[in-house]
Design a protein around this motif. Structure first.
Motif, PDB file in Angstrom:
ATOM      1  N   VAL A   6      42.110  56.071  34.221  1.00 50.85           N
ATOM      2  CA  VAL A   6      41.177  54.996  34.582  1.00 50.85           C
ATOM      3  C   VAL A   6      40.537  55.347  35.915  1.00 50.85           C
ATOM      4  CG1 VAL A   6      40.896  52.549  35.032  1.00 50.85           C
ATOM      5  CG2 VAL A   6      42.578  53.338  33.341  1.00 50.85           C
ATOM      6  N   SER A   7      39.260  55.362  35.967  1.00 45.59           N
ATOM      7  CA  SER A   7      38.545  55.621  37.221  1.00 45.59           C
ATOM      8  C   SER A   7      38.243  54.320  37.931  1.00 45.59           C
ATOM      9  CB  SER A   7      37.247  56.396  36.933  1.00 45.59           C
ATOM     10  OG  SER A   7      36.404  55.633  36.091  1.00 45.59           O
ATOM     11  N   ASN A   8      38.104  54.394  39.212  1.00 47.53           N
ATOM     12  CA  ASN A   8      37.855  53.189  40.012  1.00 47.53           C
ATOM     13  C   ASN A   8      36.521  52.548  39.669  1.00 47.53           C
ATOM     14  OD1 ASN A   8      40.282  53.473  41.328  1.00 47.53           O
ATOM     15  ND2 ASN A   8      39.413  54.753  42.969  1.00 47.53           N
ATOM     16  N   LYS A   9      35.568  53.354  39.181  1.00 47.85           N
ATOM     17  CA  LYS A   9      34.237  52.781  38.906  1.00 47.85           C
ATOM     18  C   LYS A   9      34.258  51.873  37.696  1.00 47.85           C
ATOM     19  CE  LYS A   9      32.666  56.673  36.087  1.00 47.85           C
ATOM     20  NZ  LYS A   9      31.622  57.734  35.920  1.00 47.85           N
ATOM     21  N   ASP A  10      35.359  51.973  36.855  1.00 46.73           N
ATOM     22  CA  ASP A  10      35.452  51.076  35.689  1.00 46.73           C
ATOM     23  C   ASP A  10      35.921  49.680  36.069  1.00 46.73           C
ATOM     24  OD1 ASP A  10      34.623  53.098  34.042  1.00 46.73           O
ATOM     25  OD2 ASP A  10      36.672  53.804  33.608  1.00 46.73           O
ATOM     26  N   LEU A  11      36.469  49.495  37.255  1.00 42.75           N
ATOM     27  CA  LEU A  11      37.016  48.216  37.673  1.00 42.75           C
ATOM     28  C   LEU A  11      36.103  47.552  38.692  1.00 42.75           C
ATOM     29  CD1 LEU A  11      40.760  49.249  38.164  1.00 42.75           C
ATOM     30  CD2 LEU A  11      39.720  48.165  36.174  1.00 42.75           C
ATOM     31  N   PRO A  12      35.962  46.226  38.600  1.00 43.57           N
ATOM     32  CA  PRO A  12      35.171  45.529  39.629  1.00 43.57           C
ATOM     33  C   PRO A  12      35.902  45.528  40.971  1.00 43.57           C
ATOM     34  CG  PRO A  12      36.166  43.977  38.096  1.00 43.57           C
ATOM     35  CD  PRO A  12      36.432  45.341  37.541  1.00 43.57           C
ATOM     36  N   GLU A  13      35.141  45.357  42.076  1.00 43.56           N
ATOM     37  CA  GLU A  13      35.743  45.386  43.399  1.00 43.56           C
ATOM     38  C   GLU A  13      36.681  44.208  43.598  1.00 43.56           C
ATOM     39  OE1 GLU A  13      32.692  45.586  46.266  1.00 43.56           O
ATOM     40  OE2 GLU A  13      31.988  47.578  45.651  1.00 43.56           O
ATOM     41  N   ALA A  14      36.384  43.065  43.029  1.00 45.05           N
ATOM     42  CA  ALA A  14      37.230  41.876  43.164  1.00 45.05           C
ATOM     43  C   ALA A  14      37.510  41.303  41.782  1.00 45.05           C
ATOM     44  CB  ALA A  14      36.552  40.831  44.046  1.00 45.05           C
TER      45      ALA A  14
END
Length: 453
Positions: A6-14
């Motif tokens: 899972v890459s960080n860009k797939d998750l929202p910041e909050a």
């Protein structure tokens, strides 16, 4: 299933968590989570339809069914995995990446349900031992017997035969039922004839379940007659000529008859006691010895004998047991029950516990006749060892036949750890009038009446 990075860009910041209280399809709060230990993955390995069955009387008691093709996956909240309080809490969440909101709900059962595969058409429920029909139970017992007969060890087969012979069923309680009917009939006659209790007991005790006998006889030869004990078809087929030759020729007795197992040792060892092979007494004893051999072989053999016409039938069994065919046929008809075998063309001969007892009593009477109605200590011990009985049991059976049993020592100073007896049937005496066989039978034992307080 491989792990996915899972890459960080797939998750929202909050991420905003929202707890959902909506009821599940089962009517209970919270969804149900399942896992497949078999490796099945819905959607990848096949589509499935879901069913949830709930127990309305108990909370969090659900049964989950996933139907796919010919196999159903079934999981229960009451399985072993779900037994006891959960050691942690589980929740199901759905993340909306666009809004950054995760909606989650705690699982209703507190555990993940294990889904086990179940083939359709197979009953995976309880065996139903308490509600099983009698026909089904008998069929299962028959199948178990077939397996033991085909693949079981000799010890297991012997244990099964002993268990069957010890059962109390309709086939081996005939004597008890006959005695009950006899007592009832005697009581009715006593009421009409105004008989006393002693008269009734005397009348009942005169009827005994022993080989054909003559209670009024005062001599041993008249009490039990060999021609009445031997089946009619076997009387002329007894191999008396071989025994008569063995009396005169020791080498024929030991090198032929004993070496080939044509007669058991308990018969051959009695031959030297006949010093004069001519005369009616010797002829009677030789005929009794010729019949004693088959009786010993049958009694010490199996309780069930299979006769298969495809492999020689009764002739093949006769050769294997070394019993003349007509003699074997007569004994099977008298001491065994005949039934159709499991295979086509086969017959099964089996004896009940009562028939085995009657076979033993015939054997003991014939052994008495073979020894001129008197067994010495050595003959008693040889017979006991051949039948594998205790001295006490053998004495009890001889007394049942009306014999006198006295303790005796082995001749020649031989020692034995077991007690030895001399057995005599109606020994000659000076009593007047002479005692009859009925006088020698054991008396009927009655319990003493309790004294009134």
């Amino acid at each position: 299933m491989g792990k996915r990075k899972v890459s960080n860009k797939d998750l929202p910041e909050a991420i905003d968590l929202q707890h959902v209280e909506a009821p599940s399809t089962s009517g209970r709060t919270g969804p149900l989570a399942v896992y497949f230990p078999s490796g099945f993955q819905p959607g990848k390995h096949g589509n499935c339809t879901w069913e949830v069955h709930s127990n309305t009387a108990r909370q969090n008691d659900h049964l989950v069914v996933a139907r796919t093709g010919d196999v159903d996956f079934v999981g229960s909240c009451r399985s072993v995995d779900a037994a006891g309080p959960p050691i942690c809490k589980y929740a199901v969440g759905v993340l909306d990446k666009a809004s950054g909101v995760m909606r989650y709900a705690e699982m209703g059962t507190g555990n993940i349900v294990r889904m086990e595969p179940r083939a359709r058409g197979v009953n995976y429920g309880p065996t139903g031992a308490r509600t099983e029909q009698e026909d089904d139970r008998q069929a299962r017992i028959l199948q178990n017997k077939k397996l033991v007969h085909a693949f079981g060890s000799q010890r297991r087969k012997r244990q099964m035969e002993q268990k069957e012979s010890a059962k109390v069923g309709d086939d081996n309680v005939a004597a008890q039922a006959a005695v009950e009917d006899l007592l009832a009939a005697a009581g009715d006659k006593a009421a009409v004839a105004k008989m006393t209790k002693d008269d009734v007991l005397k009348a009942v005790s005169n009827i005994r379940h022993i080989p054909l006998h003559h209670p009024e006889a005062t001599t041993a030869a008249a009490a039990y007659r060999l021609e009445e004990l031997v089946p009619e078809e076997a009387l002329e087929a007894l191999e008396v000529a071989r025994l008569r030759r063995a009396v005169e020729d020791d080498s024929y007795r030991d090198d032929v008859l004993r070496a080939k197992g044509i007669f058991p040792d308990v018969v051959l060892d009695r031959l030297p006691l006949i010093t004069k092979p001519d005369g009616p007494a010797a002829a009677r004893r030789l005929r009794a010895m010729a019949f004693l051999g088959p009786l010993v072989s049958l009694y010490t053999g199996r309780h069930r004998l299979n006769v298969d016409s495809r492999t020689g039938g009764l002739k093949q069994l006769s050769g294997r047991m070394r019993i003349q065919e007509d003699v074997l046929r007569g004994c099977l008809g008298r001491f065994y029950n005949r039934a159709k075998g499991e295979e086509e063309g086969s017959e099964l001969y089996s004896r009940t516990k009562e028939q085995a007892r009657m076979l033993l009593l015939h054997l003991l009477v014939v052994a008495l006749i073979a020894d001129d109605y008197s067994l010495g200590a050595r003959q008693f011990e040889a017979l006991r060892a051949a039948l594998k009985l205790t001295p006490q049991d053998l004495v009890a059976h001889f007394k049942e036949l009306g014999c006198t049993c006295d303790k005796a020592a082995l001749p020649g100073g031989d020692k034995s750890p077991l007690k030895q007896y001399k057995v005599t049937l109606l020994p000659p005496g000076t009593a007047q009038p002479p005692r009859t066989l009925a006088d020698m039978f054991p008396k009927l034992q009655l319990a003493r009446a309790r004294a009134k307080k």
